[in-house]
Design an enzyme around this catalytic site. Structure first.
Site, short mmCIF file in Angstrom:
data_model
loop_
_atom_site.label_atom_id
_atom_site.label_comp_id
_atom_site.label_asym_id
_atom_site.label_seq_id
_atom_site.Cartn_x
_atom_site.Cartn_y
_atom_site.Cartn_z
N ASN A 19 -95.02 98.91 64.12
CA ASN A 19 -95.52 97.78 64.89
C ASN A 19 -94.45 97.31 65.88
OD1 ASN A 19 -97.16 95.71 65.80
ND2 ASN A 19 -97.09 94.55 63.90
N HIS A 57 -94.60 97.59 70.17
CA HIS A 57 -94.35 96.53 71.15
C HIS A 57 -93.05 96.76 71.90
CE1 HIS A 57 -97.92 94.20 70.54
NE2 HIS A 57 -97.79 94.36 69.24
N HIS A 108 -104.28 99.50 65.91
CA HIS A 108 -103.04 100.03 66.45
C HIS A 108 -103.23 101.42 67.02
CE1 HIS A 108 -100.17 97.12 64.12
NE2 HIS A 108 -100.68 96.58 65.21
N HIS A 112 -103.58 88.47 73.47
CA HIS A 112 -104.51 89.60 73.44
C HIS A 112 -105.76 89.30 74.26
CE1 HIS A 112 -102.66 92.50 70.75
NE2 HIS A 112 -102.29 91.52 69.96
#
Length: 424
Positions: free
Chosen positions: A183, A187, A258, A397
């Site tokens: 994760n 990013h 993801h 988002h």
């Protein structure tokens, strides 16, 4: 029609989130109607996201002068409201969230101002993203923030030998956790691409590619389901958090959202890295686009409408069977973005059809037409719940889902596209 949709929805989201700043600039967690939940911690990753989106808002709707008002709801808002909100979040990152003694950024602050311990790669990646967007928007202090954030990241989080990022240090940067995670690396890719777009430094484009190649290798070994959690030697830990499958940051199993998000980032990177003038274009570019399609298709086939109800399930096991059936708003946002991006680069009508389906689901189920923004978590029957994500922490988002589908230049980050007014 495109412009009307963009303006209506992006402005509504920016208006919804405008109460986020604390007196010191760090972001309050927002409740269902945008009211700050001041008893919750003020976290660096949320503050960074708010700096990012309001920097974009300032570029989208700024430039008309502070003396021009616009009617919005029951209030009159200045066109530069979004710029001032970006400045507030950036001041929080430069001020109370910044560790002046040890360097870097605290995970956050409690409601009474106490420090949330640890230094997280995830949060530092978002500081970089915030700083690039602030710099592109011309906000004071953003360039210095970016210089500082990149230096801290390079010193503590980037593992040049592995071509991956480590995850979590203690507050003093003296003890490194053995956990490794994708994760934070995902990013980091987002942040590296933003740095490349803002500064033109190809080192960060290359770093993004190194992370991506690792992810592709692991995904191929797992039938395009991406392992999320790893041991210190980067051995996949496929049973991590099996006893806590709905963890907000480290859930057990595969996270289809993801897989979808990686597909978009890989596409952006491939377009930037292998342009038509590059001698590797004819071989490398189609290879990575196909990889992005495989990741997207696996995730959507596993998770979309897979249990008799509309929506994308949060997690699956390693055979694609749903584990946590809840629907998180961010997975839908990424599905909207990635289906649009893949349609742009392939012309395949399946992606246009998917995009239309996702948008209908947003309109009919996920968009909160009473309080604004999107419902952040729904159960398997599409009823609003808050066991993992109560309230509506931020608008990152959702706002990007009003912009990325309209970005005709797939190979550049959304803040750069807005800056250049690239037919959005």
């Amino acid at each position: 029609c495109k412009v009307v949709f963009l303006v209506k929805n992006s402005r509504a989201l920016l208006d919804f989130g405008r109460k986020f700043p604390s007196p010191g600039g760090s972001s309050y967690y927002l409740g269902d109607d945008g009211t700050p939940w001041k008893e919750r911690p003020r976290e660096t990753w949320i503050t960074s996201r708010m700096a990012h989106v309001y920097s974009i808002g300032a570029m989208l709707y700024g430039g008309f002068g502070d003396d021009l008002d616009v009617e919005h709801g029951s209030e009159k808002l200045k066109y530069d409201t979004y710029g001032r909100l970006a400045d507030a979040a950036l001041s929080g990152l430069r001020g109370e969230l910044h560790d002046k003694k040890n360097g870097g950024w605290y995970a956050g602050l409690t409601s009474d101002g106490s420090i949330l311990e640890t230094k997280q790669c995830y949060a530092h990646a978002f500081v970089i993203l915030a700083a690039t967007s602030g710099m592109l928007a011309g906000r004071d202090g953003a360039e210095e923030l970016l210089t500082d954030a990149m230096a801290v990241y390079d010193k503590y989080f980037w593992d040049e030998e592995k071509g991956l990022s480590v995850d979590t240090w203690n507050t003093e940067f003296t003890e490194l956790s053995e956990y490794r995670g994708l994760n934070a690396n995902m990013h980091s890719v987002e942040a590296f691409l933003a740095v490349y777009d803002a500064l033109g430094d190809s080192k960060y484009l290359e770093r993004a590619g190194r992370i991506i190649d690792h992810v592709v290798s692991w995904a191929k070994e797992n039938d395009w389901r991406i392992p999320e959690h790893f041991k210190s030697d980067w051995t996949p830990d496929l049973s991590c958090n099996e006893d806590k499958p709905d963890d907000p940051f480290k859930p057990y199993g595969a996270t289809p959202g993801h897989g979808i998000e990686w597909a978009r980032l890989i596409t952006q990177w491939a377009v930037a890295a292998f342009n038509e003038d590059d001698s590797r274009h004819d071989i490398k570019y189609p290879k990575y686009i196909k990889i992005a399609e495989n990741l997207y298709r696996r995730a959507v086939d596993d998770a979309w409408n897979c249990d008799g109800e509309r929506g994308i399930v949060y997690t699956t096991d390693w055979n694609g069977k749903p584990v946590v059936h809840d629907r998180m708003h961010w997975t839908l946002a990424e599905a909207i973005n990635t289906s649009a991006v893949l349609y742009r680069v392939t012309g395949d009508e399946r992606y246009a059809s998917d995009y239309a389906e996702f948008m209908r689901y947003l309109d009919e189920i996920v968009h909160d037409k009473v309080n604004g923004s999107w419902f952040h978590q729904l159960d398997r029957s599409n009823k609003v719940i808050g066991t993992v994500w109560p309230g509506k922490s931020d608008i990152y988002h959702a706002l990007q889902a009003t912009l990325i589908p309209y970005n005709e230049r797939v190979g550049i980050s959304i803040a750069k596209a807005v800056k250049e007014n690239s037919n959005i």
